[in-house]
Design a protein around this motif. Structure first.
Motif, mmCIF file in Angstrom:
data_model
loop_
_atom_site.group_PDB
_atom_site.id
_atom_site.type_symbol
_atom_site.label_atom_id
_atom_site.label_comp_id
_atom_site.label_asym_id
_atom_site.label_seq_id
_atom_site.Cartn_x
_atom_site.Cartn_y
_atom_site.Cartn_z
ATOM 1 N N HIS A 1 0.833 -1.205 0.000
ATOM 2 C CA HIS A 1 0.000 0.000 0.000
ATOM 3 C C HIS A 1 0.867 1.254 0.000
ATOM 4 O O HIS A 1 0.590 2.216 -0.711
ATOM 5 C CB HIS A 1 -0.918 0.026 1.226
ATOM 6 C CG HIS A 1 -2.206 -0.692 1.046
ATOM 7 N ND1 HIS A 1 -2.341 -2.033 1.271
ATOM 8 C CD2 HIS A 1 -3.420 -0.240 0.664
ATOM 9 C CE1 HIS A 1 -3.596 -2.382 1.039
ATOM 10 N NE2 HIS A 1 -4.273 -1.316 0.671
ATOM 11 N N SER B 1 -12.838 6.758 6.627
ATOM 12 C CA SER B 1 -13.767 6.065 5.724
ATOM 13 C C SER B 1 -15.204 6.180 6.208
ATOM 14 O O SER B 1 -16.123 6.354 5.396
ATOM 15 C CB SER B 1 -13.390 4.588 5.600
ATOM 16 O OG SER B 1 -12.129 4.447 4.995
ATOM 17 N N ASN C 1 -17.817 5.185 3.378
ATOM 18 C CA ASN C 1 -17.170 4.250 2.463
ATOM 19 C C ASN C 1 -17.099 2.885 3.148
ATOM 20 O O ASN C 1 -16.061 2.466 3.646
ATOM 21 C CB ASN C 1 -15.777 4.756 2.076
ATOM 22 C CG ASN C 1 -15.125 3.903 1.008
ATOM 23 O OD1 ASN C 1 -15.595 2.812 0.699
ATOM 24 N ND2 ASN C 1 -14.042 4.403 0.451
ATOM 25 N N THR D 1 -17.246 -0.153 2.047
ATOM 26 C CA THR D 1 -16.389 -1.177 1.434
ATOM 27 C C THR D 1 -14.960 -1.054 1.958
ATOM 28 O O THR D 1 -14.327 -2.061 2.290
ATOM 29 C CB THR D 1 -16.406 -1.048 -0.100
ATOM 30 O OG1 THR D 1 -17.764 -1.131 -0.544
ATOM 31 C CG2 THR D 1 -15.604 -2.147 -0.762
ATOM 32 N N ALA D 2 -14.464 0.173 2.032
ATOM 33 C CA ALA D 2 -13.110 0.383 2.565
ATOM 34 C C ALA D 2 -13.043 -0.039 4.027
ATOM 35 O O ALA D 2 -12.057 -0.630 4.466
ATOM 36 C CB ALA D 2 -12.698 1.840 2.400
ATOM 37 N N GLN E 1 -10.465 -2.527 6.006
ATOM 38 C CA GLN E 1 -9.696 -2.021 7.139
ATOM 39 C C GLN E 1 -9.978 -2.832 8.405
ATOM 40 O O GLN E 1 -9.058 -3.122 9.184
ATOM 41 C CB GLN E 1 -9.989 -0.530 7.343
ATOM 42 C CG GLN E 1 -9.475 0.306 6.194
ATOM 43 C CD GLN E 1 -10.209 1.624 6.011
ATOM 44 O OE1 GLN E 1 -11.255 1.869 6.594
ATOM 45 N NE2 GLN E 1 -9.658 2.478 5.163
#
Length: 131
Positions: free
Chosen positions: A22, A93, A98, A100-101, A105
């Protein structure tokens, strides 16, 4: 003890590579990444004055924490740092919904927790405080 070291290395390997990856893929395109983060956080209550510097720092934090975890540098402290970083990302997020993020995480956090649990239960430092 040797078996523990080998098992612990292979247990931390995937999450280390994820964090290093990342970070390292974002560093060459740091400005573009940061601008994208600022754009994605437009509807957040978090002010841009905080998002912009965080966008520039995040890839380095990810890479450093990932490398530290990969080489086994102060494992408990490094795992705590990784969970803290994930918690900050979850906060960001969630501020823009968000989900999905957040799932990814949270999965990272769960993996890190299991890694910490394994380390504490099986290391010679078992009777030491967690920090």
């Amino acid at each position: 003890m040797k078996e523990f070291k080998t098992l612990f290395f292979f247990l931390r390997l995937p999450i280390s590579i994820s964090l290093v990856g990342h970070g390292l893929v974002r560093i060459p395109k740091l400005q573009t990444f940061t601008e994208g983060m600022v754009k994605s956080m437009e509807k957040s209550a978090i002010p841009e004055v905080l998002i912009t510097p965080f966008g520039y720092i995040l890839p380095f934090l990810e890479a450093i924490v990932g490398i530290a975890l990969l080489i086994g540098f102060k494992p408990k402290l490094t795992i705590y740092a990784a969970i803290s970083l994930m918690t900050i990302l979850i906060f960001g997020s969630s501020s823009v919904e968000n989900w999905t993020a957040i799932e990814a995480q949270l999965l990272h956090c769960l993996y890190l927790f299991v890694l910490l649990w394994f380390y504490v239960k099986n290391s010679r430092e078992e009777n030491q405080p967690l920090v």
